[in-house]
Design a protein around this motif. Structure first.
Motif, PDB file in Angstrom:
ATOM      1  N   VAL A  21     112.249 -46.610  12.727  1.00  0.00           N
ATOM      2  CA  VAL A  21     112.361 -47.080  14.106  1.00  0.00           C
ATOM      3  C   VAL A  21     112.061 -45.942  15.069  1.00  0.00           C
ATOM      4  CG1 VAL A  21     113.907 -48.122  15.811  1.00  0.00           C
ATOM      5  CG2 VAL A  21     114.051 -48.819  13.416  1.00  0.00           C
ATOM      6  N   TYR A  22     111.277 -46.253  16.092  1.00  0.00           N
ATOM      7  CA  TYR A  22     110.871 -45.273  17.100  1.00  0.00           C
ATOM      8  C   TYR A  22     111.176 -45.805  18.501  1.00  0.00           C
ATOM      9  CZ  TYR A  22     107.944 -43.501  13.258  1.00  0.00           C
ATOM     10  OH  TYR A  22     107.493 -43.023  12.049  1.00  0.00           O
ATOM     11  N   ASP A  23     111.494 -44.897  19.418  1.00  0.00           N
ATOM     12  CA  ASP A  23     111.473 -45.260  20.828  1.00  0.00           C
ATOM     13  C   ASP A  23     110.028 -45.546  21.213  1.00  0.00           C
ATOM     14  OD1 ASP A  23     114.255 -44.862  21.402  1.00  0.00           O
ATOM     15  OD2 ASP A  23     113.894 -42.701  21.330  1.00  0.00           O
ATOM     16  N   ALA A  24     109.824 -46.500  22.133  1.00  0.00           N
ATOM     17  CA  ALA A  24     108.456 -46.876  22.463  1.00  0.00           C
ATOM     18  C   ALA A  24     108.346 -47.302  23.925  1.00  0.00           C
ATOM     19  CB  ALA A  24     107.995 -48.020  21.559  1.00  0.00           C
ATOM     20  N   VAL A  25     107.162 -47.073  24.487  1.00  0.00           N
ATOM     21  CA  VAL A  25     106.839 -47.511  25.843  1.00  0.00           C
ATOM     22  C   VAL A  25     105.511 -48.254  25.797  1.00  0.00           C
ATOM     23  CG1 VAL A  25     106.384 -46.839  28.222  1.00  0.00           C
ATOM     24  CG2 VAL A  25     108.022 -45.536  26.859  1.00  0.00           C
ATOM     25  N   LEU A  26     105.510 -49.457  26.336  1.00  0.00           N
ATOM     26  CA  LEU A  26     104.286 -50.237  26.466  1.00  0.00           C
ATOM     27  C   LEU A  26     103.799 -50.118  27.911  1.00  0.00           C
ATOM     28  CD1 LEU A  26     102.388 -52.282  24.954  1.00  0.00           C
ATOM     29  CD2 LEU A  26     103.681 -54.072  26.127  1.00  0.00           C
ATOM     30  N   ARG A  27     102.651 -49.487  28.080  1.00  0.00           N
ATOM     31  CA  ARG A  27     102.079 -49.326  29.417  1.00  0.00           C
ATOM     32  C   ARG A  27     100.928 -50.319  29.561  1.00  0.00           C
ATOM     33  NH1 ARG A  27     104.675 -44.729  30.950  1.00  0.00           N
ATOM     34  NH2 ARG A  27     105.114 -43.205  29.278  1.00  0.00           N
ATOM     35  N   ARG A  28     101.171 -51.356  30.351  1.00  0.00           N
ATOM     36  CA  ARG A  28     100.187 -52.423  30.510  1.00  0.00           C
ATOM     37  C   ARG A  28      99.225 -52.116  31.656  1.00  0.00           C
ATOM     38  NH1 ARG A  28     102.863 -56.393  32.422  1.00  0.00           N
ATOM     39  NH2 ARG A  28     105.009 -55.604  32.334  1.00  0.00           N
ATOM     40  N   THR A  29      97.942 -52.181  31.346  1.00  0.00           N
ATOM     41  CA  THR A  29      96.902 -51.968  32.344  1.00  0.00           C
ATOM     42  C   THR A  29      96.355 -53.276  32.886  1.00  0.00           C
ATOM     43  OG1 THR A  29      95.251 -51.852  30.584  1.00  0.00           O
ATOM     44  CG2 THR A  29      96.233 -49.782  31.307  1.00  0.00           C
ATOM     45  N   GLY A  30      96.640 -54.378  32.197  1.00  0.00           N
ATOM     46  CA  GLY A  30      96.105 -55.677  32.581  1.00  0.00           C
ATOM     47  C   GLY A  30      94.832 -56.004  31.826  1.00  0.00           C
ATOM     48  N   SER A  31      94.513 -57.279  31.767  1.00  0.00           N
ATOM     49  CA  SER A  31      93.339 -57.745  31.037  1.00  0.00           C
ATOM     50  C   SER A  31      92.174 -57.978  31.996  1.00  0.00           C
ATOM     51  CB  SER A  31      93.669 -59.048  30.293  1.00  0.00           C
ATOM     52  OG  SER A  31      92.536 -59.544  29.608  1.00  0.00           O
ATOM     53  N   PHE A  32      90.961 -57.584  31.587  1.00  0.00           N
ATOM     54  CA  PHE A  32      89.771 -57.766  32.424  1.00  0.00           C
ATOM     55  C   PHE A  32      89.518 -59.247  32.673  1.00  0.00           C
ATOM     56  CE2 PHE A  32      85.132 -58.341  32.807  1.00  0.00           C
ATOM     57  CZ  PHE A  32      84.911 -57.606  33.969  1.00  0.00           C
ATOM     58  N   GLU A  33      89.648 -60.056  31.633  1.00  0.00           N
ATOM     59  CA  GLU A  33      89.514 -61.507  31.769  1.00  0.00           C
ATOM     60  C   GLU A  33      90.910 -62.112  31.678  1.00  0.00           C
ATOM     61  OE1 GLU A  33      86.733 -63.096  29.011  1.00  0.00           O
ATOM     62  OE2 GLU A  33      85.123 -61.722  29.587  1.00  0.00           O
ATOM     63  N   PRO A  34      91.409 -62.727  32.757  1.00  0.00           N
ATOM     64  CA  PRO A  34      92.804 -63.188  32.784  1.00  0.00           C
ATOM     65  C   PRO A  34      93.074 -64.342  31.826  1.00  0.00           C
ATOM     66  CG  PRO A  34      91.621 -63.964  34.720  1.00  0.00           C
ATOM     67  CD  PRO A  34      90.705 -63.003  34.018  1.00  0.00           C
ATOM     68  N   TRP A  35      94.348 -64.342  31.335  1.00  0.00           N
ATOM     69  CA  TRP A  35      94.819 -65.389  30.442  1.00  0.00           C
ATOM     70  C   TRP A  35      95.758 -66.371  31.144  1.00  0.00           C
ATOM     71  CZ3 TRP A  35      92.840 -65.731  25.623  1.00  0.00           C
ATOM     72  CH2 TRP A  35      92.193 -64.595  25.106  1.00  0.00           C
ATOM     73  N   GLY A  36      96.101 -66.069  32.396  1.00  0.00           N
ATOM     74  CA  GLY A  36      97.070 -66.901  33.099  1.00  0.00           C
ATOM     75  C   GLY A  36      98.501 -66.531  32.765  1.00  0.00           C
ATOM     76  N   VAL A  37      98.706 -65.325  32.202  1.00  0.00           N
ATOM     77  CA  VAL A  37     100.027 -64.822  31.823  1.00  0.00           C
ATOM     78  C   VAL A  37     100.195 -63.439  32.441  1.00  0.00           C
ATOM     79  CG1 VAL A  37     101.526 -64.126  29.907  1.00  0.00           C
ATOM     80  CG2 VAL A  37     100.015 -66.106  29.658  1.00  0.00           C
ATOM     81  N   GLU A  38     101.181 -63.251  33.280  1.00  0.00           N
ATOM     82  CA  GLU A  38     101.352 -61.976  33.957  1.00  0.00           C
ATOM     83  C   GLU A  38     101.494 -60.812  32.984  1.00  0.00           C
ATOM     84  OE1 GLU A  38     104.468 -61.916  36.801  1.00  0.00           O
ATOM     85  OE2 GLU A  38     103.588 -63.484  38.071  1.00  0.00           O
ATOM     86  N   TRP A  39     102.192 -61.039  31.871  1.00  0.00           N
ATOM     87  CA  TRP A  39     102.434 -59.949  30.912  1.00  0.00           C
ATOM     88  C   TRP A  39     101.131 -59.432  30.314  1.00  0.00           C
ATOM     89  CZ3 TRP A  39     102.370 -59.272  25.391  1.00  0.00           C
ATOM     90  CH2 TRP A  39     103.084 -58.145  24.961  1.00  0.00           C
ATOM     91  N   LEU A  40     100.114 -60.275  30.222  1.00  0.00           N
ATOM     92  CA  LEU A  40      98.808 -59.856  29.721  1.00  0.00           C
ATOM     93  C   LEU A  40      97.870 -59.426  30.849  1.00  0.00           C
ATOM     94  CD1 LEU A  40      98.069 -62.673  27.087  1.00  0.00           C
ATOM     95  CD2 LEU A  40      98.872 -60.358  26.620  1.00  0.00           C
ATOM     96  N   ASP A  41      97.989 -60.068  32.001  1.00  0.00           N
ATOM     97  CA  ASP A  41      96.995 -59.899  33.061  1.00  0.00           C
ATOM     98  C   ASP A  41      97.283 -58.762  34.038  1.00  0.00           C
ATOM     99  OD1 ASP A  41      95.820 -62.120  31.941  1.00  0.00           O
ATOM    100  OD2 ASP A  41      96.547 -63.522  33.468  1.00  0.00           O
ATOM    101  N   LEU A  42      98.554 -58.420  34.241  1.00  0.00           N
ATOM    102  CA  LEU A  42      98.915 -57.493  35.301  1.00  0.00           C
ATOM    103  C   LEU A  42      99.468 -56.174  34.750  1.00  0.00           C
ATOM    104  CD1 LEU A  42     100.683 -59.924  37.793  1.00  0.00           C
ATOM    105  CD2 LEU A  42      98.269 -59.231  37.727  1.00  0.00           C
ATOM    106  N   PRO A  43      99.275 -55.084  35.482  1.00  0.00           N
ATOM    107  CA  PRO A  43      99.851 -53.794  35.061  1.00  0.00           C
ATOM    108  C   PRO A  43     101.380 -53.846  35.071  1.00  0.00           C
ATOM    109  CG  PRO A  43      98.130 -53.475  36.707  1.00  0.00           C
ATOM    110  CD  PRO A  43      98.432 -54.939  36.680  1.00  0.00           C
ATOM    111  N   GLY A  44     101.983 -53.039  34.225  1.00  0.00           N
ATOM    112  CA  GLY A  44     103.438 -52.954  34.158  1.00  0.00           C
ATOM    113  C   GLY A  44     103.856 -52.033  33.038  1.00  0.00           C
ATOM    114  N   GLU A  45     105.156 -51.939  32.824  1.00  0.00           N
ATOM    115  CA  GLU A  45     105.687 -51.026  31.806  1.00  0.00           C
ATOM    116  C   GLU A  45     106.921 -51.637  31.161  1.00  0.00           C
ATOM    117  OE1 GLU A  45     107.429 -46.645  32.271  1.00  0.00           O
ATOM    118  OE2 GLU A  45     105.252 -46.738  32.637  1.00  0.00           O
ATOM    119  N   ASP A  46     106.968 -51.577  29.840  1.00  0.00           N
ATOM    120  CA  ASP A  46     108.107 -52.106  29.081  1.00  0.00           C
ATOM    121  C   ASP A  46     108.623 -51.016  28.147  1.00  0.00           C
ATOM    122  OD1 ASP A  46     107.848 -54.882  30.034  1.00  0.00           O
ATOM    123  OD2 ASP A  46     105.984 -54.870  28.876  1.00  0.00           O
ATOM    124  N   HIS A  47     109.938 -50.803  28.169  1.00  0.00           N
ATOM    125  CA  HIS A  47     110.569 -49.810  27.301  1.00  0.00           C
ATOM    126  C   HIS A  47     111.362 -50.526  26.203  1.00  0.00           C
ATOM    127  CE1 HIS A  47     109.933 -46.193  29.927  1.00  0.00           C
ATOM    128  NE2 HIS A  47     109.656 -47.183  30.774  1.00  0.00           N
TER     129      HIS A  47
END
Length: 217
Positions: free
Chosen positions: A36-62
């Motif tokens: 098990v590791y500590d992890a950070v997901l740095r979202r840059t967003g998708s070039f072609e949108p899927w209609g889902v903010e978690w895939l389409d928009l920038p953000g960060e998840d720890h």
């Protein structure tokens, strides 16, 4: 036999199998040991949108990532490897992403492939999620260092990057910890399972939950 009856029947069989293995092992039916590791997901967003903010928009998840071997075969034997990432959303809801070693080409995206090095191979969701703009597979491709590039694609389409997953170090004092993952109870933000696939997956996870050891990584 209708598709609904077929997926329900297969799901029931898988539930019996996973439940039996878990009772026999007194542990998880699959992925019994991991790191098990500590992890950070740095979202840059998708070039072609899927209609889902978690895939389409920038953000960060720890959260934390667990790397594991599905059958638990000793190294250096190859095994189907797993990458599981869990994190909490802004509202505190838990989300679990489970990936396994597969191919990336359209003909191999639905085939589990044994591998050796967890940091040098690609992983995918194997089964597609449902997004507002269609079915979407998720994949993690290795990058330099202890990290992965997360990508999304239609079942036969081109992979598009939408995030980087950075592993920063092992959690706690040991290589593993008693963490359980369940993508049925904790789906990803804005994504769901197509009904046929939900019927296929749920019995296996439900049977494993009854033993106290969920079937996931």
């Amino acid at each position: 036999m209708t598709p609904w009856m077929w997926t329900s029947a297969v799901g029931s069989v898988l539930g019996d199998v996973f439940g039996t293995i878990a009772r026999f092992r007194h542990d998880k039916p699959l992925h019994p040991r991991g790191t098990v590791y500590d992890a950070v997901l740095r979202r840059t967003g998708s070039f072609e949108p899927w209609g889902v903010e978690w895939l389409d928009l920038p953000g960060e998840d720890h959260g934390v990532v667990r790397l594991s071997r599905s059958v638990g075969l000793p190294r250096p034997l190859p095994d189907v490897l797993g990458l599981a990432f869990t994190f909490n959303g802004p509202a505190g809801d838990r989300h679990d992403l489970l990936l396994a070693t597969t191919g990336l080409r359209p003909g191999t995206r639905f085939a589990l492939l044994p591998r050796r090095d967890p940091f040098a191979v690609p992983y995918s969701s194997l089964l597609p999620y449902r997004a507002p703009r269609g079915l979407v597979l998720l994949a993690a491709m290795p990058t330099a260092g202890a990290g992965f590039r997360l990508c999304a694609a239609t079942p036969a389409g081109r992979w598009q990057g939408f995030a980087t997953l950075e592993l920063s170090g092992r959690t706690g004092s040991g290589p593993d910890r008693p963490i359980r993952f369940d993508p049925v109870l904790h789906p990803l933000p804005g994504l769901s399972w197509p009904p046929e696939l939900a019927r296929l997956r749920e019995p296996a996870y439900a049977a494993a939950r009854r033993t106290g050891h969920p079937a996931g990584n």
